[in-house]
Design an enzyme around this catalytic site. Structure first.
Site, PDB file in Angstrom:
ATOM      1  N   HIS A 207       1.173  -1.468  -0.007  1.00 55.21           N
ATOM      2  CA  HIS A 207      -0.279   0.067  -0.168  1.00 55.21           C
ATOM      3  C   HIS A 207       0.721   1.205   0.240  1.00 55.21           C
ATOM      4  CE1 HIS A 207      -3.091  -2.832   2.182  1.00 55.21           C
ATOM      5  NE2 HIS A 207      -3.224  -3.042   0.796  1.00 55.21           N
TER       6      HIS A 207
ATOM      7  N   ASP B   8      -6.209   5.600   0.643  1.00 52.72           N
ATOM      8  CA  ASP B   8      -6.443   4.618  -0.248  1.00 52.72           C
ATOM      9  C   ASP B   8      -7.488   3.776   0.396  1.00 52.72           C
ATOM     10  OD1 ASP B   8      -6.047   2.915   2.164  1.00 52.72           O
ATOM     11  OD2 ASP B   8      -3.608   2.563   1.670  1.00 52.72           O
TER      12      ASP B   8
END
Ligand code: UDP
Length: 487
Positions: free
Chosen positions: A17, A118
């Site tokens: 991520h 995200d």
């Protein structure tokens, strides 16, 4: 600097991520002259994480505000699935995110005007709303995956029983149907807590319709035209996700001298190999495999007769065991600590033909090297983009998350990968099968006149690479995101 925009990017835990969030940040800085601060949950337990953070901040172009992951031990089971742990961490982390954002809003020389989270970070959009910032969701994967996320709550209502037991593919409006065996990990068992968490964040993305400004996805227009059209068409998925969808990819890392420090021996070895003759084997930041599978992989590589670099991790009966601990053992040159898990005599028989790297390899340096001609990959989206943008064909070896979808996309739609006949998470892929797929992408046949025949996968990946280069030269859609902040 006068009128300079300051954006804050929030990354959920995990290197898979953090890495694309850093890449997004760099693109804003170097192509659009923005000020970027990344808020990231970091644990400082892994050598790989330290390297990634160090390279991101070197040069002083990006600031990183690090937050320790919240202690969730009293809230969930210690063996809860990754998605459950991520969702709980991000929820419990909201007060720390609020503190970090408020602090930035109060002290930064340029007040932050936008927050980009995200897919696990949508809980934080409310904080940005309080602080009157623009709000975006960043999908570090592809548009077909985003389509599934948007449509998952509808599938939840339509489908009875387990997804994996269905006979027909799931129809996602305007997109390629999704086969039951390709569903993302949290859809494998609807009774597991992670399925409810998954539906929670799928429902969280369309929050941007009401309080947000758009969704950024790491793909490009010509690669996924159909899915992007559906996401923007009010009669298809655009009826659910009404906010603008920006195709900002491909966001990929470039070789970085900081990242490759200490691995000069590997570059030296690669320099001595013929062009496109080495297959790189790696399973991303979290991928792991059983002892039996590791033995078969070793035999398969040896039997293929091809040169290889293999990023090794200790075997374990789980596909994602390294997700939160990537590279925590540090570097073990030549993989000597892990060679005990390999077949007897493997290291001496493959001496100079194969190279073992322990835990974490300098992937971008490897994939950009001209001697590398193939990648046996777990199909993480970042790894795949790094492969495609360097014209390297793949063997698809999906393990977890959305990787089965990705494998199908690469093999059946884009023609940039081959795959073994069995799904690695369902059955052990045996040595002969592995040797055969390795040869399929690595060996270039010659005709009776000794002229090299075209390898369709190699040709396919080079065509997609050209479209990626073209998308990069056009600058993607980031300019539009920046422009909305200037209005
Ligand atoms: N990576 C790396 N060295 C390794 C393993 C992974 O540099 O040994 C990097 C890789 O280049 C990519 C990221 O870690 O940028 C992994 O992201 P991906 O989306 O491929 O998979 P994930 O780790 O999220 O499953």
């Amino acid at each position: 600097m006068e009128n300079q925009q300051h954006m804050v990017l929030l990354s959920s835990p995990g290197l898979g991520h953090l890495i694309p969030v850093i890449e997004l940040g760099k693109r804003f800085v170097f192509h659009h002259n923005l000020k970027i601060t990344i808020i990231a949950f970091t644990s400082h337990t892994s050598h790989a994480e330290k390297l990634v953070l160090k390279t991101a901040t070197s040069g002083g172009f990006i600031d990183i505000v690090e937050i320790p992951p919240p202690d969730i031990s009293s809230v969930i089971d210690p063996d809860a699935a990754i998605v459950t742990r991520l969702c709980v961490m991000m929820r419990e982390g909201v007060p720390a995110i609020r503190d970090a954002l408020s602090n930035l809003a109060g002290t930064a020389t340029v007040r932050p005007s936008a927050l980009i989270v995200d897919i696990f970070g949508t809980e934080a959009l409310g904080v940005a709303e309080e602080l009157k910032m623009r709000k975006y969701v960043f999908v570090a994967s592809h548009a077909w995956f985003l389509s599934l996320l948007i449509y998952a709550p509808t599938l939840d209502k339509q489908v009875q029983g387990q997804y994996v037991d269905q006979k027909e593919p799931f129809q996602i409006p305007g997109c390629t149907p999704l086969r039951p065996e390709d569903v993302v990990d949290p859809m494998l068992d609807r009774n597991d807590k992670q399925y409810q968490e998954y539906l929670g964040f799928c429902n969280g993305i369309p929050k941007v319709n009401d309080i947000g400004d758009g969704v950024l996805v790491n793909t490009w227009e010509t690669l996924q035209q159909k899915d992007l059209e559906s996401l923007r068409n009010r009669n298809l998925l655009g009826g659910i996700l009404k906010a603008p969808v920006y195709a900002v990819g491909p966001l990929v890392r470039l070789p970085d001298s900081e990242m490759s420090q200490g691995i000069e021996w590997l570059t030296h070895w690669l320099d001595g190999q013929p062009e496109e003759s080495v297959i790189y084997v790696s399973f991303g930041s979290g991928g792991t495999m059983s002892c039996e599978q590791m033995t078969e992989l070793a035999w398969g590589l040896e039997l293929s007769g091809q040169r290889f670099i293999w990023v090794l991790r200790a075997p374990i009966d789980a596909a994602d065991a390294a997700f939160f601990t990537t590279g925590s053992d540090g570097r073990d040159e030549g993989g000597s600590k892990l060679s005990k898990y390999l077949p007897e005599g493997f290291s001496s028989r493959t001496y100079n033909v194969g190279v073992l790297v322990s835990e974490w390899g300098p992937q971008v340096d490897i994939l950009t090297h001209p001697s590398v001609g193939g990648f046996l990959s777990h199909c993480g989206w970042n790894s795949a983009l790094e492969s495609i943008t360097n014209g390297v064909p793949m063997i698809a070896w999906p393990l977890y998350a959305e990787q089965r979808m990705n494998a199908t996309l690469f093999v059946e739609e884009l023609g940039v990968a081959v795959r073994p006949r069995v799904l690695p998470t369902k059955k052990v892929v045996d040595r002969d099968e592995i040797a055969s797929v390795v040869r399929e992408i690595m060996v270039v046949e010659e005709d009776c006149n000794k002229v090299k025949k075209k390898n369709p996968i190699r040709e396919g990946v080079k065509a997609i690479r050209r479209s990626a280069v073209e998308a990069l030269s056009k600058g993607g859609a980031l300019a539009q995101v920046v422009a909305t902040g200037e209005e």
